[in-house]
Design an enzyme around this catalytic site. Sequence first.
Site, PDB file in Angstrom:
ATOM      1  N   GLY A  93     -16.096   4.503  -2.938  1.00  0.00           N
ATOM      2  CA  GLY A  93     -15.356   4.944  -1.952  1.00  0.00           C
ATOM      3  C   GLY A  93     -14.986   3.864  -1.017  1.00  0.00           C
ATOM      4  O   GLY A  93     -14.534   4.274   0.182  1.00  0.00           O
ATOM      5  N   ALA A  94     -14.993   2.714  -1.236  1.00  0.00           N
ATOM      6  CA  ALA A  94     -14.815   1.656  -0.224  1.00  0.00           C
ATOM      7  C   ALA A  94     -13.197   1.094  -0.472  1.00  0.00           C
ATOM      8  O   ALA A  94     -13.048  -0.116   0.409  1.00  0.00           O
ATOM      9  CB  ALA A  94     -15.583   0.447  -0.465  1.00  0.00           C
TER      10      ALA A  94
ATOM     11  N   SER B 217     -25.409   7.001 -15.314  1.00  0.00           N
ATOM     12  CA  SER B 217     -25.128   6.234 -14.319  1.00  0.00           C
ATOM     13  C   SER B 217     -26.343   5.416 -13.487  1.00  0.00           C
ATOM     14  O   SER B 217     -27.150   6.315 -13.091  1.00  0.00           O
ATOM     15  CB  SER B 217     -24.103   6.764 -13.299  1.00  0.00           C
ATOM     16  OG  SER B 217     -24.039   5.545 -12.053  1.00  0.00           O
TER      17      SER B 217
ATOM     18  N   GLU C 114      -6.647   9.719 -14.833  1.00  0.00           N
ATOM     19  CA  GLU C 114      -6.981  10.099 -13.391  1.00  0.00           C
ATOM     20  C   GLU C 114      -5.870  11.109 -12.878  1.00  0.00           C
ATOM     21  O   GLU C 114      -6.340  12.006 -12.187  1.00  0.00           O
ATOM     22  CB  GLU C 114      -6.810   8.884 -12.603  1.00  0.00           C
ATOM     23  CG  GLU C 114      -7.265   8.773 -11.134  1.00  0.00           C
ATOM     24  CD  GLU C 114      -7.583   7.850 -10.683  1.00  0.00           C
ATOM     25  OE1 GLU C 114      -7.817   7.562  -9.271  1.00  0.00           O
ATOM     26  OE2 GLU C 114      -7.864   6.542 -11.133  1.00  0.00           O
TER      27      GLU C 114
ATOM     28  N   GLU D  58       1.050  -1.300  -0.059  1.00  0.00           N
ATOM     29  CA  GLU D  58      -0.080  -0.058   0.040  1.00  0.00           C
ATOM     30  C   GLU D  58       0.929   1.266   0.101  1.00  0.00           C
ATOM     31  O   GLU D  58       1.663   1.321   0.780  1.00  0.00           O
ATOM     32  CB  GLU D  58      -0.895  -0.245   1.204  1.00  0.00           C
ATOM     33  CG  GLU D  58      -2.218   0.405   1.054  1.00  0.00           C
ATOM     34  CD  GLU D  58      -3.062  -0.383  -0.011  1.00  0.00           C
ATOM     35  OE1 GLU D  58      -3.212   0.049  -1.214  1.00  0.00           O
ATOM     36  OE2 GLU D  58      -3.608  -1.398   0.428  1.00  0.00           O
ATOM     37  N   HIS D  59       0.536   2.176  -0.674  1.00  0.00           N
ATOM     38  CA  HIS D  59       1.365   3.388  -0.965  1.00  0.00           C
ATOM     39  C   HIS D  59       2.662   3.277  -1.779  1.00  0.00           C
ATOM     40  O   HIS D  59       3.693   4.160  -1.240  1.00  0.00           O
ATOM     41  CB  HIS D  59       1.070   4.257   0.179  1.00  0.00           C
ATOM     42  CG  HIS D  59      -0.107   4.766   0.613  1.00  0.00           C
ATOM     43  ND1 HIS D  59      -0.509   5.973  -0.125  1.00  0.00           N
ATOM     44  CD2 HIS D  59      -0.976   4.254   1.309  1.00  0.00           C
ATOM     45  CE1 HIS D  59      -1.844   6.251   0.703  1.00  0.00           C
ATOM     46  NE2 HIS D  59      -2.099   5.184   1.350  1.00  0.00           N
TER      47      HIS D  59
ATOM     48  N   SER E 276     -13.152   1.169  -7.415  1.00  0.00           N
ATOM     49  CA  SER E 276     -14.425   1.482  -8.357  1.00  0.00           C
ATOM     50  C   SER E 276     -13.998   2.535  -9.441  1.00  0.00           C
ATOM     51  O   SER E 276     -14.433   2.586 -10.725  1.00  0.00           O
ATOM     52  CB  SER E 276     -15.534   2.103  -7.746  1.00  0.00           C
ATOM     53  OG  SER E 276     -15.300   3.428  -6.950  1.00  0.00           O
ATOM     54  N   SER E 277     -13.235   3.364  -9.047  1.00  0.00           N
ATOM     55  CA  SER E 277     -12.664   4.629 -10.218  1.00  0.00           C
ATOM     56  C   SER E 277     -11.834   3.799 -11.270  1.00  0.00           C
ATOM     57  O   SER E 277     -12.013   4.194 -12.551  1.00  0.00           O
ATOM     58  CB  SER E 277     -12.047   5.509  -9.499  1.00  0.00           C
ATOM     59  OG  SER E 277     -10.693   5.173  -8.849  1.00  0.00           O
TER      60      SER E 277
ATOM     61  N   ASP F  91      -3.805   0.117  -9.762  1.00  0.00           N
ATOM     62  CA  ASP F  91      -5.463  -0.233  -9.672  1.00  0.00           C
ATOM     63  C   ASP F  91      -5.862  -0.584 -11.196  1.00  0.00           C
ATOM     64  O   ASP F  91      -6.601  -1.546 -11.607  1.00  0.00           O
ATOM     65  CB  ASP F  91      -6.193   1.066  -9.220  1.00  0.00           C
ATOM     66  CG  ASP F  91      -6.182   1.056  -7.500  1.00  0.00           C
ATOM     67  OD1 ASP F  91      -5.432   0.204  -7.088  1.00  0.00           O
ATOM     68  OD2 ASP F  91      -6.506   2.127  -7.162  1.00  0.00           O
TER      69      ASP F  91
END
Length: 376
Positions: free
Chosen positions: A112-113, A56, A153, A22-23, A117-118, A165
């Site tokens: 946002g979870a 959407s 993005e 992560e990161h 999703s983006s 992602d």
Amino acid sequence: MTGAVTGTGVWSAPGRVNLIGEHTDYNDGLVLPFALPRSVTVTGRLRDDGVLRLVSAAVPGPPVEISVAGLAPGAGAGGWASYPAGVLWALREAGHPVGGAELRYESTVPAGAGLSSSAALEVATALALTELYGLRELAADRPEIARLCRRAENVYTGVPTGIMDQTVSACGRAGHALLLDTRDLSRRHIPFDPAARGLALLVVDTRVRHAHADGEYGRRRAGCEEAAARLGLPALRDIPYDGLDRALGRLPDAPARALVRHVVTENRRVERAAALLTAGELPALGPLLTEGHNSLRDDFAVSCPETDLAVSTAVAAGALGARMTGGGFGGSVIVLLESAAVAPVTAAVAGAFAAAGHKPPGTFTTTAAAGAGRLS
């Protein structure tokens, strides 16, 4: 344009869970995600009037209509529509002849979870546009699709994410995690099948909605880049694990040291996790997950009370390990546990959330799914 234009179609791209790493992606590091069976689906058709029309199922209100000729970073639609608009802009900016389209979206990836999703939205859009306009070679070049979506993005939407992602959404393989080196973009699929070992991976959606664009994510990235510059390095990836103490000694301020310590130790955790999966030692992954969460909580400071509570409760209830997944500041927690422990651990987390006055969490078990593709 190459090949015949296809007038209509349906495409899908998955969200993702990041097992560990992560990161690290925007620090040229290592990551180990897999694609979810939950996805964004887009039904598309060509338009000949130079308009991008977006609908959407999850967003009430009229369709969003954008002039293709007017697409530019900082101009036009905001909110969710900026992601597909950005993909169209990135494709055109790279010289690909795409234009107007009508795109209708449905999603089973919670927004946002922390499940990306983006990126799923971007990759599904990229496949739809490239195939609608007959760009079959580009549609088949999944790493390039991921690169263009990240550019959309970063530049159009203004969110400074790495490429993890988009890559796993575009390139994932069922039953496998994806070991990705974000510096050279080399990839290796590693078998990941918890059920075969009597285990399960539980996802706990804390219902705390994060937003990478709110500034905190960008501040962490800027802090990492500044620390690398102060050390005279291209990126924090260039600090070897056995050179961590020397690097920390050259940084006088505690915040910079904490960021560096997380990134270097997290890259090491990815290496260890990949070795464990390759050796078939999946249960030993559990403590690494918890170790990674502690680092995200204490050094990188991107967890929140809900994710911390989910992790500590799950581990106390018998899970092998747990950690937040995604950029942080909310989102989801993943829990590795024996299959028989899913129900009691789920109940324990729900009880702990209720006692703390938090929203009831969402929970589901998951497997590693295939990456993006055309449905019809």
